[in-house]
Write a protein that holds these residues in place. Sequence first.
Motif, PDB file in Angstrom:
ATOM      1  N   MET A 157      -2.983   1.208  10.910  1.00  0.00           N
ATOM      2  CA  MET A 157      -3.845   0.926   9.769  1.00  0.00           C
ATOM      3  C   MET A 157      -3.233   1.432   8.474  1.00  0.00           C
ATOM      4  N   SER A 158      -2.415   2.481   8.548  1.00  0.00           N
ATOM      5  CA  SER A 158      -1.691   2.945   7.357  1.00  0.00           C
ATOM      6  C   SER A 158      -0.695   1.886   6.898  1.00  0.00           C
ATOM      7  N   LEU A 159       0.017   1.295   7.858  1.00  0.00           N
ATOM      8  CA  LEU A 159       0.949   0.216   7.524  1.00  0.00           C
ATOM      9  C   LEU A 159       0.198  -0.989   6.952  1.00  0.00           C
ATOM     10  N   PHE A 160      -0.943  -1.300   7.544  1.00  0.00           N
ATOM     11  CA  PHE A 160      -1.763  -2.406   7.058  1.00  0.00           C
ATOM     12  C   PHE A 160      -2.177  -2.165   5.603  1.00  0.00           C
ATOM     13  N   GLY A 166       1.048  -3.968  -1.363  1.00  0.00           N
ATOM     14  CA  GLY A 166       2.369  -4.439  -1.750  1.00  0.00           C
ATOM     15  C   GLY A 166       3.439  -3.368  -1.668  1.00  0.00           C
ATOM     16  N   GLN A 167       3.190  -2.309  -0.886  1.00  0.00           N
ATOM     17  CA  GLN A 167       4.137  -1.198  -0.774  1.00  0.00           C
ATOM     18  C   GLN A 167       4.925  -1.226   0.534  1.00  0.00           C
ATOM     19  N   LEU A 168       4.904  -2.372   1.205  1.00  0.00           N
ATOM     20  CA  LEU A 168       5.648  -2.498   2.448  1.00  0.00           C
ATOM     21  C   LEU A 168       6.514  -3.755   2.396  1.00  0.00           C
ATOM     22  N   PRO A 169       7.531  -3.739   1.520  1.00  0.00           N
ATOM     23  CA  PRO A 169       8.406  -4.904   1.399  1.00  0.00           C
ATOM     24  C   PRO A 169       9.294  -5.061   2.639  1.00  0.00           C
ATOM     25  N   ALA A 175      10.164   0.762   8.957  1.00  0.00           N
ATOM     26  CA  ALA A 175       8.970   1.602   9.122  1.00  0.00           C
ATOM     27  C   ALA A 175       8.049   1.011  10.184  1.00  0.00           C
ATOM     28  N   VAL A 176       7.914  -0.312  10.195  1.00  0.00           N
ATOM     29  CA  VAL A 176       7.100  -0.989  11.209  1.00  0.00           C
ATOM     30  C   VAL A 176       7.758  -0.841  12.577  1.00  0.00           C
TER      31      VAL A 176
END
Length: 202
Positions: A157-160, A166-169, A175-176
């Motif tokens: 959920m943190s990754l979501f 927009g902080q997971l380019p 990281a995923v």
Amino acid sequence: MAEQAVAHGAEGAHQTSTGISNTKLAMWTFLGSECLLFGALISTFLLYRTNTPPGAVTPHEIFDIPFTSVSSFVLLMSSLTMVLAVAAIQAGDHHKTRVWLLATALLGTVFISGQVFEFTAFVREGFTVGTSPAGSAFFILTSFHGAHVTLGIVMLMSLFGLSLQGQLPTERAEAVEYVGLYWHFVDIVWIVIFTLIYLVPA
């Protein structure tokens, strides 16, 4: 806090002499130590699973194998959605990344809900953590695993949330992958627990 840790893991990755990043190497080291912990807990249960007072309920008398099998299948399917999430972010498809991350978290939540329901049923049958050494070993092992699944859900959920902001380019796709490694580990451990604890006769 969890979001910052996940994001930092991707930003601070540096190649090592092994050809993988420091963060990924640290994750593999962490998972290796977790193998030792789960190995000790599983061994303890196998040693004490028949250690119950005369007339007391034993684990295999109350296990609901069909119910736990369905719950286990749900958790295993979450590994597939986790793979799809990793593939999606590597392909730059952030919408599908969020869909599969959320799906993985939901499947994990279904598994945890099933575990809570199972524990409640066991307590009603008179099988608790204080009933016998077998009860203590069983509840400590399965609760420890459940805590790991819950932590995995928090990371998902943190990754979501990071993706929504927009902080997971795509550049942070690793990281995923880190969370994926953890999630697959948790699933594999459950396969071992389910096989040895639920299916193998005492």
